[in-house]
Design a protein around this motif. Structure first.
Motif: not given
Ligand code: F6R
Length: 237
Positions: A32-36, A125-129, A190-194
């Protein structure tokens, strides 16, 4: 929940290694991919590793989280366009096995969860927030049992995403997104935040109460979640 906290560059590298390990064990995984902007470093790293023969997406099937309503996949702000240009064209994935919800055929959203299920379910599943805690485009208040559906974007989200458009007026008012249930059905997340701008919402989501008012907080209930943060995003933990 497992936290991985490092520099932005190392976060991209460590997240990419997660794919290398997964795909060496399970080459035909459903991803599962995310954009942003958040996954761009990860996608560049995956492209590099794939170019060097260290990972292959040849047998992968993918499902993206969301798409703007009203935008065709050839529109340069559509998420289909984003994925093609930032990842799919740079790796060996079979584009016919990549899925992004249709921004034009809204009725097709209903079949998206079924297609995920038929493919075997999402392995990772990859997520941003979002600044308001949204995951996918599930804005605060989205029910736990939601599957892929049409949503109204909040003004906060439209303003945050206006940076990619020439004006706020051009930012679509609606989107099609996987629901909270769709995301929670993934076997691993997997959630990523920067960045400093995400520090408050990261703190609220992962150290505060579980509430639909902060959609990412629901991830506290998932058995396999990794949170990849740079030092700024983790600064209030
Ligand atoms: C993207 C998505 C959104 C973004 C979020 C953060 O497919 O579903 O939830 O992950 O809005 O966006 P960035 O990474 O641009 O800060």
């Amino acid at each position: 929940m497992k936290f991985i906290i490092d520099t932005e560059e190392n976060i991209a590298k460590k997240a990419a290694q997660r794919y290398v390990e997964l795909l060496s064990r399970n080459p035909d995984a459903v991803l599962g991919f995310a954009t942003g902007s958040t996954p761009l470093g990860l996608y560049a790293e995956l492209a590099r590793l794939c170019g060097e023969g260290k990972v292959s997406f040849r047998d992968v099937t993918s499902f993206n989280l969301d798409e703007y309503a009203g935008l065709d996949g050839s529109h340069d702000q559509s998420y289909r366009y984003f994925m093609n240009h930032n990842l799919f064209e740079h790796i060996d994935i079979d584009v016919s096995r990549t899925h992004v919800p249709s921004g034009l055929d809204i009725a097709a959203a209903e079949a998206y969860d079924k297609a995920i299920e038929e493919a075997g379910g999402i392995e990772l599943q990859l997520l941003g927030i979002g600044n308001n805690g949204h995951i996918g485009f599930n804005e605060p208040g989205t029910p736990l049992d939601s599957i892929t559906h049409l949503v109204d974007l909040t003004e906060m989200t439209r303003k945050a995403n206006a940076r990619f458009f020439t004006s706020l007026d051009e930012v679509p008012t609606q989107a099609v997104t996987m629901g909270i249930k769709t995301v929670m059905n993934a076997r691993s997340i997997m959630l990523m935040a920067l960045g400093k701008g995400k520090a408050d919402i990261v703190k609220a989501s992962f150290t505060g109460p579980v509430t639909t008012l902060v959609p990412a907080s629901i991830l506290q209930l998932h058995p396999s979640v990794e949170i990849y943060l740079d030092y700024d995003a983790a600064s209030l933990l």
